[in-house]
Design an enzyme around this catalytic site. Structure first.
Site, PDB file in Angstrom:
ATOM      1  N   ASP A   1       7.205   4.231   1.246  1.00 41.42           N
ATOM      2  CA  ASP A   1       8.386   4.486   2.312  1.00 41.42           C
ATOM      3  C   ASP A   1       8.303   4.571   4.026  1.00 41.42           C
ATOM      4  O   ASP A   1       8.948   4.555   4.355  1.00 41.42           O
ATOM      5  CB  ASP A   1       9.018   6.218   1.476  1.00 41.42           C
ATOM      6  CG  ASP A   1       9.032   5.932   0.385  1.00 41.42           C
ATOM      7  OD1 ASP A   1      10.072   4.834  -0.230  1.00 41.42           O
ATOM      8  OD2 ASP A   1       9.421   6.390  -0.724  1.00 41.42           O
TER       9      ASP A   1
ATOM     10  N   GLU B   1      10.249   1.653   8.490  1.00 41.38           N
ATOM     11  CA  GLU B   1       9.575   1.223   9.822  1.00 41.38           C
ATOM     12  C   GLU B   1      10.645  -0.838  10.110  1.00 41.38           C
ATOM     13  O   GLU B   1      11.237  -0.914  10.615  1.00 41.38           O
ATOM     14  CB  GLU B   1       8.334   0.139  10.225  1.00 41.38           C
ATOM     15  CG  GLU B   1       7.182   1.445  10.893  1.00 41.38           C
ATOM     16  CD  GLU B   1       5.719   0.847  11.070  1.00 41.38           C
ATOM     17  OE1 GLU B   1       5.804  -0.617  11.042  1.00 41.38           O
ATOM     18  OE2 GLU B   1       4.750   1.178  10.967  1.00 41.38           O
TER      19      GLU B   1
ATOM     20  N   THR C   1      -0.929  -4.984   9.012  1.00 41.95           N
ATOM     21  CA  THR C   1      -0.167  -4.007  10.562  1.00 41.95           C
ATOM     22  C   THR C   1      -2.106  -3.833  11.026  1.00 41.95           C
ATOM     23  O   THR C   1      -2.993  -3.125  10.010  1.00 41.95           O
ATOM     24  CB  THR C   1       0.563  -3.302  10.001  1.00 41.95           C
ATOM     25  OG1 THR C   1       0.059  -2.324   9.333  1.00 41.95           O
ATOM     26  CG2 THR C   1       1.983  -3.640   9.269  1.00 41.95           C
TER      27      THR C   1
ATOM     28  N   GLY D   1       4.413  -1.413   0.903  1.00 40.60           N
ATOM     29  CA  GLY D   1       3.741  -0.468   1.489  1.00 40.60           C
ATOM     30  C   GLY D   1       4.237   0.815   0.911  1.00 40.60           C
ATOM     31  O   GLY D   1       4.906   0.380   0.185  1.00 40.60           O
TER      32      GLY D   1
ATOM     33  N   ASN E   1       4.045   1.207  13.300  1.00 40.23           N
ATOM     34  CA  ASN E   1       4.882   1.097  14.784  1.00 40.23           C
ATOM     35  C   ASN E   1       5.521  -0.479  14.600  1.00 40.23           C
ATOM     36  O   ASN E   1       5.542  -1.003  15.698  1.00 40.23           O
ATOM     37  CB  ASN E   1       4.879   1.624  15.442  1.00 40.23           C
ATOM     38  CG  ASN E   1       5.780   3.456  14.920  1.00 40.23           C
ATOM     39  OD1 ASN E   1       6.509   3.570  13.992  1.00 40.23           O
ATOM     40  ND2 ASN E   1       5.722   4.430  15.885  1.00 40.23           N
TER      41      ASN E   1
END
Ligand SMILES: CCCCCCCCCCCCC/C=C/[C@@H](O)[C@H](COP(=O)(O)O)NC(=O)CCCCC
Ligand SMILES: Nc1ncnc2c1ncn2[C@@H]1O[C@H](COP(=O)(O)OP(=O)(O)O)[C@@H](O)[C@H]1O
Ligand SMILES: [Ca+2]
Length: 583
Positions: free
Chosen positions: A191, A196, A164, A189, A168
């Site tokens: 939490d 997301e 990413t 990743g 978001n």
């Protein structure tokens, strides 16, 4: 001996002779002594075989193949205890078998692969992987490429990987793109990153089903795709509470073998509609303040929570509020019943039958989801009002390395309920005792200022007197937000109309911490404390204070199986506490 999925022959492992047997569900090999008598047997369920390769093969740290004609290598799940964590660590077991001929070698590889296909039909073939390169200690990319990708390759899983570039991005991708062909979505990743994926998949599923997420009473459609979590964040609570350890290899192996763990999800609404979903922590007061403070110190990495936790403890805050809750059926379970939700939990299994009454298998779960929130079966709401140190709702134990038994040790992952924890205003030492008990096995609910209720829904509102002060001081609490985000903070007044913070006029008070710059003075000496806190929703600050939240039973499924029973062996303290371990 050979039938469709059965095979038996003599094999060699190193210099020792064994009899290997594949029975369809089970692959085992028994060491033989010089008189051909059985010695030790190693047994691996076919469901836990990761892959079979011709020749001598090494996978980690890199793939090395020596394609010896008469050798095949079997990779499988191997368990070991962690000593410190609650669950069991999984590693990649590897055994190289030598056989007398190439024909027999080919028979073994063919049969083992066929057994894998027949007995593990739920394994993923294709996964969409999102890596947050900035989560936790910023090691997401390295963790994925060095520890996880080689295992997926060994298991024959093809992956589309997206690193990413902004917050978001993963959620938006899931909401907009066609996910056909993907069996599941993996997040590398913490939490926040999991959240997301959760929002993207729940949203996408409701869009496809034509359901309105803003409607609090609607029965949401469970997501057909599984979510896998490779832990690389700061708290990693969802991973810890569903697997029992924070370990990328363990999580990758759960994904490979297609484990399936349903998970309850809370939807959080304000008057105008859905705000967010939550699984681990919906917390007002202390946990909201810690999050807001911690966002200013992101550069500290995971340590930001320890620092901010200390600061917020010292600032000694409590907040007025009205909490209303809809109790769950007390005959089914209780947050004080000292059980633990473990792999194969009977409370959760019974809930599956209740939540999906007409389904005989998981495949049909999605067509017969029972309306869990029909007004006639709701029951009576209970109202309490006062000052709270914190108000927290969690639909699972929320155990994490900081708190190995979690916010609510007896909460269930998939029973369609959440636990509401009310910590009334108390003396600083009392609150410290409450917090400290999260790090040990002492019961944090056994304190006179703490209540815990198993609930289906919760509503939080501000008392009438707080209405005017409501956002006067939120600037001091929303430290992690920029100007633009602050502008979005809005509330629902008691008359139901919405008002913007920006419209509320001048005279915003500074918090005591801002005034004094000294947390000791701030907490212990100054009289003026902020009137309102913020909600921490799985690590995100909510834009509203007055909210209504309801639990959606088993709305998503993870590639996990809950905490394995073997872990009980390592939890002698729990046994002393009289826990009944649910199997
Ligand atoms: C004197 C010792 C005090 C120790 C207090 C321990 C209490 C720990 C409870 C932790 C519950 C965690 C619930 C999970 C929340 C996460 O969703 C959230 C976001 O995580 P991430 O995306 O990985 O950053 N984490 C938090 O809100 C951190 C709360 C820390 C509170 C001290
Ligand atoms: N490339 C990115 N840049 C900045 N933020 C991102 C990126 N990708 C994801 N995020 C956001 O980072 C936040 C924290 O991520 P997470 O992986 O949970 O780490 P941590 O556990 O350290 O908070 C999430 O809310 C997520 O939306
Ligand atoms: Ca639950």
């Amino acid at each position: 001996m050979e039938t469709d999925l059965q095979l038996e022959s003599t094999v060699w492992v190193g210099s020792k002779i064994y009899r290997a047997v594949l029975t369809g569900w089970q692959f085992n090999w028994t060491e033989l002594d010089k008189k051909n008598r059985d010695k030790k047997t190693i047994s691996v369920p076919v469901a836990e075989v990761v892959g079979v390769e011709e020749g001598r093969v090494e996978i980690l740290p890199q793939k090395l193949i020596d394609d010896t004609d008469k050798v095949f290598t079997v990779f499988y799940v191997k368990r070991s205890s962690t000593g410190s964590s609650y669950g069991l660590l999984w590693t990649l077991g590897r055994t190289q078998f030598s056989v007398p001929s190439r024909v027999l070698r080919d028979q073994w590889t063919k049969h083992l692969r066929a057994a894998l296909k027949t007995h593990s039909p739920v394994r993923p073939n294709r996964l969409l992987v999102f890596i947050n390169p900035y989560g936790g200690k910023k090691k997401g990319r390295k963790i994925y490429h060095s520890l996880v990708a080689p295992l997926f390759e060994l298991a024959g899983i093809s992956c589309h990987v997206i690193v990413t570039e902004r917050a978001n991005q993963a959620r938006d991708h899931l909401l907009k793109k066609d996910l056909t062909g993907f069996d599941g979505v993996v997040c590398v990743g913490g939490d926040g990153m999991f959240s997301e994926i959760l929002h993207g998949l729940i949203g996408q599923t409701q869009q496809e089903a034509g359901l309105c997420e803003n409607d609090l009473t609607v029965t949401l459609q469970p997501c057909p795709r599984h979510i896998g979590i490779i832990p690389a964040g700061s708290t990693d609570c969802v991973c810890y509470a569903t697997v029992g350890v924070i370990d990328p290899v363990t999580s990758a192996l759960h994904i490979i073998i297609g484990d399936s763990q349903p998970l309850d999800v809370c939807s959080v609404h304000q008057a105008s509609g859905l705000v967010r979903y939550s699984v681990s922590l919906l917390g007002y007061g202390f946990y909201g303040d810690v999050l807001a403070e911690s966002e200013k110190h992101r550069w500290m990495g995971p340590l930001r929570y320890d620092y901010s936790g200390t600061m917020m403890y010292l600032s000694n805050r409590s907040y007025a509020g009205i909490v209303q809750y809809l109790p769950a059926d007390p005959l089914l379970s209780s947050p004080r019943d000292r059980t633990r939700c473990l792999s194969g939990c009977s409370v959760c299994s019974r809930s599956t039958e209740r939540l999906f009454p007409h389904s005989s298998d998981a495949g049909s779960l999605y067509s017969s989801h029972y309306n869990q929130f029909s007004s006639d079966s709701e029951g009576e709401w209970v109202t309490v009002e006062g000052r709270f140190r914190c108000v927290s709702l969690t639909c699972m134990s929320s155990s994490c390395p900081k708190s190995p038994l979690g916010l609510s040790p007896s909460a269930h992952l998939a029973d369609g309920t959440g636990d509401l924890i009310l910590v009334w205003d108390t003396h600083p030492l009392g609150f410290l005792k409450f917090l400290y008990r999260h790090t040990s096995t002492e019961d944090q609910f056994d304190l006179p200022f703490v209540e815990v209720h198993r609930v289906k829904a919760v509503r939080f509102s501000l008392p009438p007197s707080k209405e005017e002060e409501e956002y006067e001081e939120i600037g001091g609490l929303s430290g992690g937000m920029d100007e633009e985000e602050r502008g979005y903070i809005e509330t629902v007044s008691r008359s139901g109309s919405q008002q913007h913070l920006a419209d509320r006029g001048p005279g915003r008070e500074m918090t005591n911490l801002q005034k004094t710059g000294n947390p000791f003075l701030c907490g212990l000496c100054c009289s003026k404390a902020p009137a309102v806190s913020v909600w921490n929703c799985d690590g995100e600050i909510l834009p509203s204070i007055e909210i209504l939240s309801r639990v959606h039973g088993q709305l998503v499924r993870l590639y996990a199986r809950g905490i394995e029973d073997g872990a009980a062996v390592h939890c002698s303290e729990d046994i002393e506490r009289g826990c009944t371990l649910q199997i």
